[in-house]
Design a protein around this motif. Structure first.
Motif, mmCIF file in Angstrom:
data_model
loop_
_atom_site.group_PDB
_atom_site.id
_atom_site.type_symbol
_atom_site.label_atom_id
_atom_site.label_comp_id
_atom_site.label_asym_id
_atom_site.label_seq_id
_atom_site.Cartn_x
_atom_site.Cartn_y
_atom_site.Cartn_z
ATOM 1 N N ALA A 243 8.778 -8.469 -3.226
ATOM 2 C CA ALA A 243 9.225 -8.148 -4.586
ATOM 3 C C ALA A 243 8.039 -8.152 -5.553
ATOM 4 O O ALA A 243 7.887 -7.236 -6.368
ATOM 5 N N LEU B 187 -4.510 -0.518 11.660
ATOM 6 C CA LEU B 187 -3.564 -0.467 12.777
ATOM 7 C C LEU B 187 -3.173 0.981 13.087
ATOM 8 O O LEU B 187 -3.326 1.853 12.233
ATOM 9 N N LEU C 122 5.662 -5.706 8.186
ATOM 10 C CA LEU C 122 7.037 -5.290 8.492
ATOM 11 C C LEU C 122 7.127 -4.685 9.888
ATOM 12 O O LEU C 122 8.055 -4.965 10.643
ATOM 13 N N THR D 66 -5.033 -3.264 -0.425
ATOM 14 C CA THR D 66 -3.714 -3.846 -0.142
ATOM 15 C C THR D 66 -3.738 -4.273 1.329
ATOM 16 O O THR D 66 -2.891 -3.863 2.118
ATOM 17 N N GLY E 28 0.830 -1.214 0.000
ATOM 18 C CA GLY E 28 0.000 0.000 0.000
ATOM 19 C C GLY E 28 0.858 1.255 0.000
ATOM 20 O O GLY E 28 0.547 2.224 -0.687
ATOM 21 N N SER F 175 9.206 -18.020 11.679
ATOM 22 C CA SER F 175 9.406 -17.022 12.737
ATOM 23 C C SER F 175 10.075 -17.656 13.939
ATOM 24 O O SER F 175 11.034 -17.097 14.490
HETATM 25 C C1 FAD Z 1 7.827 -13.326 9.802
HETATM 26 C C2 FAD Z 1 7.721 -12.907 8.359
HETATM 27 C C3 FAD Z 1 8.851 -12.792 7.601
HETATM 28 C C4 FAD Z 1 8.767 -12.411 6.266
HETATM 29 N N1 FAD Z 1 9.913 -12.308 5.526
HETATM 30 C C5 FAD Z 1 9.834 -11.937 4.219
HETATM 31 C C6 FAD Z 1 11.012 -11.852 3.407
HETATM 32 O O1 FAD Z 1 12.126 -12.111 3.874
HETATM 33 N N2 FAD Z 1 10.862 -11.499 2.090
HETATM 34 C C7 FAD Z 1 9.630 -11.221 1.531
HETATM 35 O O2 FAD Z 1 9.570 -10.900 0.348
HETATM 36 N N3 FAD Z 1 8.509 -11.307 2.280
HETATM 37 C C8 FAD Z 1 8.583 -11.650 3.604
HETATM 38 N N4 FAD Z 1 7.442 -11.744 4.344
HETATM 39 C C9 FAD Z 1 6.150 -11.466 3.679
HETATM 40 C C10 FAD Z 1 5.927 -9.949 3.503
HETATM 41 O O3 FAD Z 1 6.038 -9.288 4.750
HETATM 42 C C11 FAD Z 1 4.547 -9.745 2.893
HETATM 43 O O4 FAD Z 1 4.559 -10.320 1.610
HETATM 44 C C12 FAD Z 1 4.200 -8.275 2.827
HETATM 45 O O5 FAD Z 1 4.144 -7.683 4.106
HETATM 46 C C13 FAD Z 1 2.856 -8.091 2.134
HETATM 47 O O6 FAD Z 1 2.600 -6.723 2.086
HETATM 48 P P1 FAD Z 1 1.119 -6.166 1.960
HETATM 49 O O7 FAD Z 1 1.241 -4.676 1.977
HETATM 50 O O8 FAD Z 1 0.427 -6.851 0.845
HETATM 51 O O9 FAD Z 1 0.364 -6.655 3.283
HETATM 52 P P2 FAD Z 1 0.639 -6.426 4.832
HETATM 53 O O10 FAD Z 1 2.067 -6.234 5.143
HETATM 54 O O11 FAD Z 1 -0.095 -7.548 5.504
HETATM 55 O O12 FAD Z 1 -0.112 -5.062 5.145
HETATM 56 C C14 FAD Z 1 -1.509 -4.984 5.080
HETATM 57 C C15 FAD Z 1 -1.990 -3.811 5.887
HETATM 58 O O13 FAD Z 1 -3.410 -3.731 5.719
HETATM 59 C C16 FAD Z 1 -4.017 -3.457 6.959
HETATM 60 N N5 FAD Z 1 -5.377 -3.998 6.941
HETATM 61 C C17 FAD Z 1 -5.762 -5.285 6.910
HETATM 62 N N6 FAD Z 1 -7.110 -5.371 6.878
HETATM 63 C C18 FAD Z 1 -7.553 -4.094 6.892
HETATM 64 C C19 FAD Z 1 -8.840 -3.503 6.853
HETATM 65 N N7 FAD Z 1 -9.949 -4.242 6.767
HETATM 66 N N8 FAD Z 1 -8.930 -2.156 6.903
HETATM 67 C C20 FAD Z 1 -7.810 -1.388 6.967
HETATM 68 N N9 FAD Z 1 -6.571 -1.886 6.982
HETATM 69 C C21 FAD Z 1 -6.459 -3.206 6.946
HETATM 70 C C22 FAD Z 1 -3.145 -4.169 7.977
HETATM 71 O O14 FAD Z 1 -3.303 -3.561 9.248
HETATM 72 C C23 FAD Z 1 -1.746 -3.955 7.378
HETATM 73 O O15 FAD Z 1 -1.144 -2.779 7.868
HETATM 74 C C24 FAD Z 1 7.496 -12.137 5.670
HETATM 75 C C25 FAD Z 1 6.337 -12.241 6.457
HETATM 76 C C26 FAD Z 1 6.436 -12.609 7.793
HETATM 77 C C27 FAD Z 1 5.184 -12.731 8.613
#
Ligand code: FAD
Length: 345
Positions: A312, A50, A57, A133, A30, A180
């Motif tokens: 990525a 949140l 992250l 997102t 996002g 983890s």
């Molecule tokens: C322990 C761990 C280690 C990781 N290590 C790696 C790595 O080494 N390399 C890699 O590429 N990936 C890694 N990942 C995965 C990576 O963190 C995710 O792919 C990435 O965070 C996805 O990003 P996103 O923005 O799609 O979602 P998210 O990071 O999940 O963010 C989504 C956001 O949306 C918000 N949200 C959810 N529902 C709602 C709602 N209804 N209304 C408003 N807000 C909402 C949440 O609060 C959150 O802030 C790891 C994940 C974990 C758990």
């Protein structure tokens, strides 16, 4: 950090506050989408459930290193989040934190189809396009139902590591067998006095390399073991673990418990919006369109053939989504944004 953001409460939401794009979810995808929307001169709003930006992250693994972000051989999750937030803020999006969207309604405005989003803080948000997102949804860690465990939560029983210094010179027991659990068992060895890990099976759901490193490390690993009891009055003193094959019980003296049992994610009200959902993920086209006009999605929440849930790929999807939203809002605009290196600062 939060103080400098506009919140829904400070903002008068009227139809003239119509945004080009509202990004639901201020995680890495996002945030990058918000930066990209700024590049395309779109009036942008980010809403997150949140109280802090950064998604997984920031909330789940702030102190872990990430090794597979292009161009950054090694970056700590919280530093990547900080950079993404800084990059997104370059274009001054409106940021609403601690807010969920409860309901969504299409509205006609000056001959175009827009969306009205009803926020949990009592405000309405108006947008020409919505980009979801939301990652794994609103996430909560899996807990263990053990007598008396709740009195130790926050201080001695943890689900995330937000600040590793609390483990300095302490004995810590990690419960779990995923990435983890294994990573923390490795990462905390230079901080804690002793690291123990129990897992209820003998197979880990973690990178083979990490498991190998764990087995070669100073951590004490007990397989086929489950947590049965916690002991202590105001302070956690010990736990009882049980071997689930022999039923043998053992008391371990520990100062902290780190439960890495995974997360329960919930899409919440999004499930009722009529989006096409497959195994909990939102189906999108190659342009990141959902089945609902003017709603796009990117990042961990989406599915399409070949989808990988990685930072990525999520960053790429964010760029695809935003540039296609640009052409949706303005059919005369081109999807290809040009190269950022050619743009005026
Ligand atoms: C322990 C761990 C280690 C990781 N290590 C790696 C790595 O080494 N390399 C890699 O590429 N990936 C890694 N990942 C995965 C990576 O963190 C995710 O792919 C990435 O965070 C996805 O990003 P996103 O923005 O799609 O979602 P998210 O990071 O999940 O963010 C989504 C956001 O949306 C918000 N949200 C959810 N529902 C709602 C709602 N209804 N209304 C408003 N807000 C909402 C949440 O609060 C959150 O802030 C790891 C994940 C974990 C758990």
């Amino acid at each position: 950090m939060k103080e400098s953001y506009a919140t829904a409460e400070d903002t008068e939401m009227e139809l003239n506050d119509l945004y080009d794009i509202t990004i639901l979810g201020g995680g890495p995808v996002g945030l990058f989408a918000s930066f990209y929307a700024g590049l395309r001169h779109m009036k942008t709003k980010i809403i997150d459930a949140l109280p802090e930006l950064g998604g997984q992250l920031t909330a789940l693994y702030p102190e872990k290193y990430i090794y597979d972000v292009a161009g950054l051989p090694k970056v700590m999750a919280k530093d990547l989040a900080k950079n993404l937030i800084g990059q997104a803020q370059h274009h001054h999006p409106t940021i609403c934190l601690d807010e969920r969207i409860e309901a969504l309604r299409p509205v006609e405005f000056e001959g175009r189809h827009i969306l009205r989003l009803a926020g949990s803080r009592g405000s309405d948000h108006y947008t020409k396009a919505l980009l979801l997102t939301v990652g794994i949804g609103a996430f909560a860690p899996r807990t263990l139902e053990l007598d008396g465990i709740e009195k130790f939560e926050q201080r001695f029983v943890h689900y995330f590591v937000k600040d590793r210094s609390i483990f300095q010179d302490k004995k810590i027991l990690i419960v779990g067998g995923g990435d983890s659990a294994v990573d923390w068992a490795l990462n905390l060895q230079d901080t804690a006095k002793k690291v123990m890990l129990i897992h209820r099976r003998d197979e880990f759901r973690a990178h083979e390399e990490s498991v190998e490193a764990l087995m070669d490390s100073d951590a004490e690993v007990k397989l086929w073991c489950e947590l049965d009891e916690v002991h202590g009055n105001n302070v956690l003193e010990a736990v009882t673990v049980r071997n689930n094959r022999t039923n043998e019980r053992e008391t371990l003296h520990v100062d902290h418990l780190l439960l890495n049992l995974g997360f329960m994610a919930s899409l919440g009200p999004l499930k009722n919006w009529g989006l096409e959902i497959e195994k909990g993920d939102i189906k999108v086209t190659s342009k990141m369109e959902t089945n609902i006009e003017c709603i796009y999605a990117a990042g961990d929440i989406v599915t399409f053939p070949g989808k990988l849930k990685l930072l990525a790929t999520g960053f790429g999807e964010a760029a695809i989504a935003v540039n296609n939203i640009k052409t949706y809002i303005d059919p005369n605009a081109r999807a290809f944004p040009g190269h950022s290196s050619e743009m005026k600062k």
